[in-house]
Scaffold this motif. Structure first.
Motif, PDB file in Angstrom:
ATOM      1  N   ALA A  26     -31.888 -62.682  76.807  1.00 16.43           N
ATOM      2  CA  ALA A  26     -31.441 -62.667  78.336  1.00 16.43           C
ATOM      3  C   ALA A  26     -30.050 -63.199  78.600  1.00 16.43           C
ATOM      4  O   ALA A  26     -29.232 -62.929  79.401  1.00 16.43           O
ATOM      5  CB  ALA A  26     -32.197 -63.033  79.179  1.00 16.43           C
TER       6      ALA A  26
ATOM      7  N   TYR B 299     -34.388 -59.818  83.649  1.00 15.17           N
ATOM      8  CA  TYR B 299     -35.089 -60.688  83.078  1.00 15.17           C
ATOM      9  C   TYR B 299     -36.094 -61.210  83.873  1.00 15.17           C
ATOM     10  O   TYR B 299     -35.960 -61.658  85.152  1.00 15.17           O
ATOM     11  CB  TYR B 299     -34.169 -61.837  82.357  1.00 15.17           C
ATOM     12  N   ALA B 300     -37.347 -61.339  83.607  1.00 15.68           N
ATOM     13  CA  ALA B 300     -38.188 -61.939  84.424  1.00 15.68           C
ATOM     14  C   ALA B 300     -39.119 -63.055  83.497  1.00 15.68           C
ATOM     15  O   ALA B 300     -39.567 -63.008  82.775  1.00 15.68           O
ATOM     16  CB  ALA B 300     -39.497 -60.861  84.623  1.00 15.68           C
ATOM     17  N   ALA B 301     -38.641 -64.291  84.206  1.00 12.15           N
ATOM     18  CA  ALA B 301     -39.006 -65.599  83.682  1.00 12.15           C
ATOM     19  C   ALA B 301     -40.515 -65.886  84.134  1.00 12.15           C
ATOM     20  O   ALA B 301     -41.177 -65.239  85.077  1.00 12.15           O
ATOM     21  CB  ALA B 301     -38.208 -66.638  84.016  1.00 12.15           C
TER      22      ALA B 301
ATOM     23  N   ALA C 252     -41.066 -68.605  86.067  1.00 13.50           N
ATOM     24  CA  ALA C 252     -40.965 -68.942  87.252  1.00 13.50           C
ATOM     25  C   ALA C 252     -40.320 -67.723  87.896  1.00 13.50           C
ATOM     26  O   ALA C 252     -39.577 -67.059  87.504  1.00 13.50           O
ATOM     27  CB  ALA C 252     -40.032 -69.919  87.393  1.00 13.50           C
TER      28      ALA C 252
ATOM     29  N   GLY D 159     -39.198 -67.143  91.053  1.00 13.68           N
ATOM     30  CA  GLY D 159     -37.836 -67.052  91.972  1.00 13.68           C
ATOM     31  C   GLY D 159     -38.349 -66.308  93.312  1.00 13.68           C
ATOM     32  O   GLY D 159     -37.342 -65.605  93.813  1.00 13.68           O
TER      33      GLY D 159
ATOM     34  N   ARG E  57     -40.105 -56.273  91.023  1.00 16.15           N
ATOM     35  CA  ARG E  57     -38.579 -56.757  91.228  1.00 16.15           C
ATOM     36  C   ARG E  57     -37.975 -55.876  90.043  1.00 16.15           C
ATOM     37  O   ARG E  57     -36.969 -55.507  89.987  1.00 16.15           O
ATOM     38  CB  ARG E  57     -38.497 -58.295  90.723  1.00 16.15           C
TER      39      ARG E  57
END
Lengths: 203, 218, 256
Positions: free
Chosen positions: A48, A66-68, A70, A72, A127
């Motif tokens: 990423a 990018y999806a982490a 956490a 957000g 998202r």
């Protein structure tokens, strides 16, 4: 779309994974598997662009979302506002239909602080849809999802791939999707340390 | 950039964290001053410009460790860093939002609070003007400091240690302008150095802040 | 080694010092000589200055603190300069030795700032009648001290070595800009009573604001302080390099 060659990644100065090679074409998905702490997140962060790899190359074409772990999510904003913000940041469009993908339409106006863990995860998966990016990099996307929503997730990934997208996912258990699986345990054998010449005898 | 600015403003208004608190802190500081220095009207009028500038500066500092802190903790900053928005813009948008929710209200409130310290309205106007030009620099420097102390637990004290020395030139020129006005001198371009610091901060700090953010996200 | 050490030879050699091994070898070779020179210059300069020069007509023996005050002030500023250069090299070339030199430079410069401020205060008491005035030069030094503290505190606050190297380097560069800015702001703020610069070197010619009877030992102790700075810097940087090596070796051991 994505070509990773001879990649070494690590935390601090110690390498976790060495000599990782894989390729991802449009319409393909790849699941990175491995136990906790093997370096899945680190590898995804490198791809990423958040973290510099210790060695090797990452060739990337197209846009990346990018999806982490956490998520957000801002608790004082509604589900819709959270998604609208990310749509604006990525220059994508925010439509009511997007909410249908994970059945968030009834929750649209609810403050995100009142969502359950699973609902938050669904928001974070939605998202990815509003970003309009080609490559989705997702860190353990199915965590805290129930069976029904995991099925929705598989459907969303499928339609993303069919639309010419690609996905790089990590998981510590099997994902039931049409994707290749790469077991990361094989790359963590020869662990090393970045010494920057400090290992040479000094005097 | 605008979307991030708007979001930050909305968040700080809704959560009630930055918006009102800095202003109230400023008011309390102004109220405490006469208790420390005595109620003599002429003494208060003499030191009011400096006190108000210092109060505004401390109020700005107080709220700056939350500029990036919340987004760092809940993972938003990572997501922003991977978005098409450059980190330089992230920094500028956040500093601008911080100024809009603290610097701007502080500047507008300063002449009103000045009445409590026997500051006449004409000087109050100059004070307001100098703060309007100077507080953006304070927000920019504070945000820069916040990018450095991002990963430090309880970094608030360290942040003030790093940021307060950087505030010195702005404070000097700001207070100098208002003090000169209080003595009845013309403005004569004394606002220019303040404006120059603000513009200089806009020019160089985004680059360094983005570097610090990148290092902290590694 | 070639006898002609022109710039052509100097820079390639200079960059090679970024390798820890090369740095350790050369600094190890030079250190005894530099220490000897330091002792010689500082000893001669200070003894000459303290005991072999007459008292000043107006200031009496108080003037002799100049042999500590001026050199320490000189090193305080140049220590910051070394810190900024080391940080800049790290950000551009990513070689650890340069940032470790910067790290080693900070506490030395900070101490020199304290020495300059203290000796100044001791001198100021009988001459100006007060330990402290908010004179631009004094104020600038106090500000310089604050900048040093911030840099050292940031190093102490974060464990991750590469991260903290980046962050302190960024701080050093931005701090340098604001330190210079503060210097001019402070001059603007208060025209002071501090006497002019004691030693100015322009166009290679020494212009003296003090008579040469004081100037010669002063020059010697300034060179001595410069060498002292170099000594401490090398020792500090060597310690930091050894600490890095220790970390790396411990890491290697844990991998086995």
């Amino acid at each position: 779309m994505l070509k990773v060659s001879n990649l070494s990644v690590g935390r601090g100065r110690i390498s976790l994974l060495n000599d990782v090679n894989f390729m991802l074409k449009a319409g393909q998905a790849l699941v990175l598997r491995g136990p906790n702490g093997v370096g899945k997140t680190t590898l995804l962060r490198c791809v990423a662009g958040l973290q510099d790899p210790l060695l090797g190359d990452i060739n990337l074409e197209g846009s990346v979302a990018y999806a982490a772990h956490a998520e957000g999510i801002k608790g004082s904003m509604s589900v819709f506002e959270n998604l609208k913000f990310w749509a604006d940041v990525y220059g994508g469009s925010m439509t009511e239909e997007v909410l249908l993908a994970y059945k968030l339409n009834d929750l649209a106006q609810r403050p995100a602080a009142n969502l359950s863990a699973g609902q938050k995860r669904r928001l974070s998966l939605t998202r990815m849809l509003v970003t309009g990016c080609d490559l989705w990099i997702m860190d353990e996307p199915t965590a805290s999802l129930d069976a029904e929503n995991i099925a929705l997730f598989y459907m969303t990934i499928d339609s993303h791939l069919q639309a010419g997208g690609a996905a790089l996912l990590s998981a510590h258990n099997d994902l039931n999707i049409n994707a290749e699986t790469l077991d990361l345990a094989q790359f963590c054998k020869a662990r090393s340390i970045v010494t920057s010449n400090f290992d040479e005898p000094l005097e | 950039m605008i979307q991030l600015f708007t979001r930050d403003v909305v968040l700080s208004v809704r959560s009630g964290g930055g918006f009102g608190l800095a202003l109230v802190f400023f008011l309390i500081l102004v109220v405490l001053m006469p208790f420390a220095l005595g109620p003599d009207q002429s003494v208060l009028a003499k030191i009011a410009p400096g006190l108000l500038w210092l109060g505004a500066l401390l109020a700005c500092l107080l709220s700056s460790d939350r500029i990036f802190g919340m987004d760092y903790e809940d993972g938003t900053l990572e997501l922003l860093a991977t978005s098409p928005l450059p980190l330089e813009s992230v920094y500028l948008a956040k500093a601008a939002a911080h100024w809009f929710t603290t610097g701007l209200p502080l500047s507008l409130a300063a002449p009103v609070f000045g009445i409590l310290l026997n500051l006449n309205l004409e000087v109050g106007g100059v004070l307001c003007l100098s703060l309007l030009l100077g507080t953006p620099a304070l927000s920019l420097i504070g945000s820069f400091g916040a990018t450095l102390t991002l990963g430090v637990r309880r970094g608030g004290l360290l942040l003030s240690l790093l940021v307060l020395p950087l505030y010195i030139p702005t404070l000097i020129f700001g207070a100098l302008t208002v003090n000169a006005a209080a003595l009845g001198k013309e403005l004569d371009g004394s606002l220019i150095p303040i404006l120059a610091i603000t513009l200089g901060a806009i020019a160089i700090l985004p680059f360094f802040s983005a570097m610090a953010l990148r290092a902290n996200l590694q | 080694m070639s006898t002609k050490l022109g710039m052509k030879h100097f820079w390639p050699f200079f960059w090679k010092l970024a390798n820890p091994k090369v740095f350790m070898r050369w600094s190890g070779l030079c250190l005894p000589w530099i220490i000897a020179l330091t002792v010689l210059c500082l000893g001669t300069g200070l003894i000459w200055g303290f005991f072999l020069t007459p008292d000043d007509a107006r200031q009496g023996s108080t003037v002799k603190i100049i042999y500590l005050h001026v050199p320490s002030a000189f090193i305080a500023i140049n220590g910051y300069f070394v810190m900024v250069l080391g940080s800049l090299f790290w950000l551009v070339r990513r070689q650890h030795v340069s940032v470790l030199v910067a790290k080693a430079s900070a506490p030395i410069g900070m101490t020199m700032t304290v020495i300059a401020l203290t000796t100044g205060a001791i001198w100021g008491q009988p001459i100006w009648g007060t330990y402290w005035v908010w004179d631009p030069r004094l104020t600038s030094f106090l500000i310089l001290f604050l900048f040093y503290i911030g840099y050292v505190a940031l190093w102490a606050a974060i464990d991750d070595q590469d991260k903290v190297a980046d962050l302190t380097s960024v701080l050093a560069l931005v701090g340098a800009v604001f330190a210079v800015l503060s210097r001019y702001a402070v001059i603007f703020w208060n025209q002071g009573l501090h006497q002019g610069t004691t030693v100015t070197i322009a166009d290679g010619v020494s212009q003296k604001n003090i008579s040469s009877i004081f100037f010669q030992p002063l020059l010697l102790s300034m060179i001595g302080f410069g060498l002292l700075f170099l000594t401490l810097l090398l020792i500090g940087a060597r310690t930091e390099i050894r600490a890095q090596r220790l970390q790396v070796l411990e890491g290697l051991e844990r991998l086995k």
